[in-house]
Motif scaffolding. Sequence first.
Motif, mmCIF file in Angstrom:
data_model
loop_
_atom_site.group_PDB
_atom_site.id
_atom_site.type_symbol
_atom_site.label_atom_id
_atom_site.label_comp_id
_atom_site.label_asym_id
_atom_site.label_seq_id
_atom_site.Cartn_x
_atom_site.Cartn_y
_atom_site.Cartn_z
ATOM 1 N N GLY A 45 0.747 -1.115 -0.035
ATOM 2 C CA GLY A 45 0.158 0.173 -0.062
ATOM 3 C C GLY A 45 0.956 1.152 -0.091
ATOM 4 N N ALA A 46 0.682 2.130 0.777
ATOM 5 C CA ALA A 46 1.188 3.441 0.805
ATOM 6 C C ALA A 46 2.398 3.564 1.766
ATOM 7 N N ARG A 47 2.507 2.383 2.522
ATOM 8 C CA ARG A 47 3.538 2.080 3.680
ATOM 9 C C ARG A 47 4.573 1.152 3.068
ATOM 10 N N SER A 48 5.753 1.109 3.423
ATOM 11 C CA SER A 48 7.070 0.442 3.187
ATOM 12 C C SER A 48 7.632 0.094 4.376
ATOM 13 N N ALA A 49 8.525 -1.209 4.232
ATOM 14 C CA ALA A 49 9.420 -1.291 5.289
ATOM 15 C C ALA A 49 10.703 -2.422 4.724
ATOM 16 N N THR A 50 11.910 -2.394 5.092
ATOM 17 C CA THR A 50 12.776 -3.053 4.573
ATOM 18 C C THR A 50 13.203 -4.055 5.574
ATOM 19 N N LEU A 51 13.327 -5.414 5.227
ATOM 20 C CA LEU A 51 13.909 -6.328 5.935
ATOM 21 C C LEU A 51 15.182 -6.664 5.416
ATOM 22 N N GLY A 52 16.142 -6.863 6.454
ATOM 23 C CA GLY A 52 17.459 -7.196 6.081
ATOM 24 C C GLY A 52 18.383 -7.830 7.126
ATOM 25 N N TRP A 53 19.427 -8.179 7.181
ATOM 26 C CA TRP A 53 20.242 -8.556 8.267
ATOM 27 C C TRP A 53 21.543 -8.057 8.326
ATOM 28 N N THR A 54 22.134 -7.955 9.380
ATOM 29 C CA THR A 54 23.674 -7.340 9.611
ATOM 30 C C THR A 54 24.085 -8.391 10.640
ATOM 31 N N CYS A 55 25.454 -8.145 10.965
ATOM 32 C CA CYS A 55 26.273 -8.622 12.036
ATOM 33 C C CYS A 55 26.359 -7.506 13.079
ATOM 34 N N THR A 56 26.091 -7.781 14.404
ATOM 35 C CA THR A 56 26.084 -6.915 15.639
ATOM 36 C C THR A 56 27.079 -7.735 16.665
ATOM 37 N N GLY A 57 27.644 -6.465 17.417
ATOM 38 C CA GLY A 57 28.350 -6.992 18.453
ATOM 39 C C GLY A 57 29.867 -6.706 18.107
ATOM 40 N N PRO A 58 30.677 -6.944 19.386
ATOM 41 C CA PRO A 58 32.320 -6.754 18.919
ATOM 42 C C PRO A 58 32.935 -7.873 18.099
ATOM 43 N N SER A 59 33.941 -7.563 17.458
ATOM 44 C CA SER A 59 34.614 -8.244 16.375
ATOM 45 C C SER A 59 34.691 -9.545 16.707
ATOM 46 N N TYR A 60 35.149 -9.822 18.011
ATOM 47 C CA TYR A 60 35.412 -11.155 18.650
ATOM 48 C C TYR A 60 34.341 -12.002 18.823
ATOM 49 N N ASN A 61 33.087 -11.314 18.725
ATOM 50 C CA ASN A 61 31.729 -12.064 19.161
ATOM 51 C C ASN A 61 30.648 -11.468 18.357
ATOM 52 N N ARG A 62 30.646 -11.676 16.947
ATOM 53 C CA ARG A 62 29.605 -11.258 16.102
ATOM 54 C C ARG A 62 28.326 -12.074 16.216
ATOM 55 N N ALA A 63 27.429 -11.280 16.170
ATOM 56 C CA ALA A 63 25.949 -11.915 16.097
ATOM 57 C C ALA A 63 24.950 -11.679 14.968
ATOM 58 N N PHE A 64 24.642 -12.709 14.457
ATOM 59 C CA PHE A 64 23.667 -12.549 13.120
ATOM 60 C C PHE A 64 22.483 -11.912 13.591
ATOM 61 N N THR A 65 21.979 -10.822 13.103
ATOM 62 C CA THR A 65 20.716 -10.199 13.508
ATOM 63 C C THR A 65 19.933 -9.665 12.295
#
Length: 162
Positions: A45-65
């Motif tokens: 409709g008139a509204r939109s959203a974007t679904l995605g993914w990224t990695c979060t957290g410090p470099s030694y313990n990254r988490a898929f989000t």
Amino acid sequence: MRDTTWRSGRGLLSVAGALALSATALLAGGGAAGAATGSGTASVGARSATLGWTCTGPSYNRAFTFTVNSTTGVPAGSTWKFTVTRTSSYGLKVTSASAYVPSASGSTAQVNLSAPGGVPAGTTVALRPTNYLVPTSGYNTLTLSGYGGSVSYAMSTGNPPC
């Protein structure tokens, strides 16, 4: 296979993209500045959203989000489904970094999420899945679908996004 429960000593690893709506991974050479991201966009409709993914957290313990980026606002009652192609013996969980989309638990194959009051325009909601398997052979495809389309990542221990 390795599981991604909270008691695991390592960060979450996740899946390597499959759907036409998923984007390619970009991994910089370690450190906090290195990030991998992907996305899928759809308008409803008139509204939109974007679904995605990224990695979060410090470099030694990254988490898929997974991320839900509300560009013009997400209406109240909008829903999403987190699914996996390879189930574990633990129930899946999705922890939300925002009160707009509450954290939820589900079966070994899916978790249902919703935005009871909607999500305001310009807001990004981070959704961190846990208790999924990271296979040593083959792939486990994690998918977030619902308002905004769908985004997936097919992962194995040899092909982590983070």
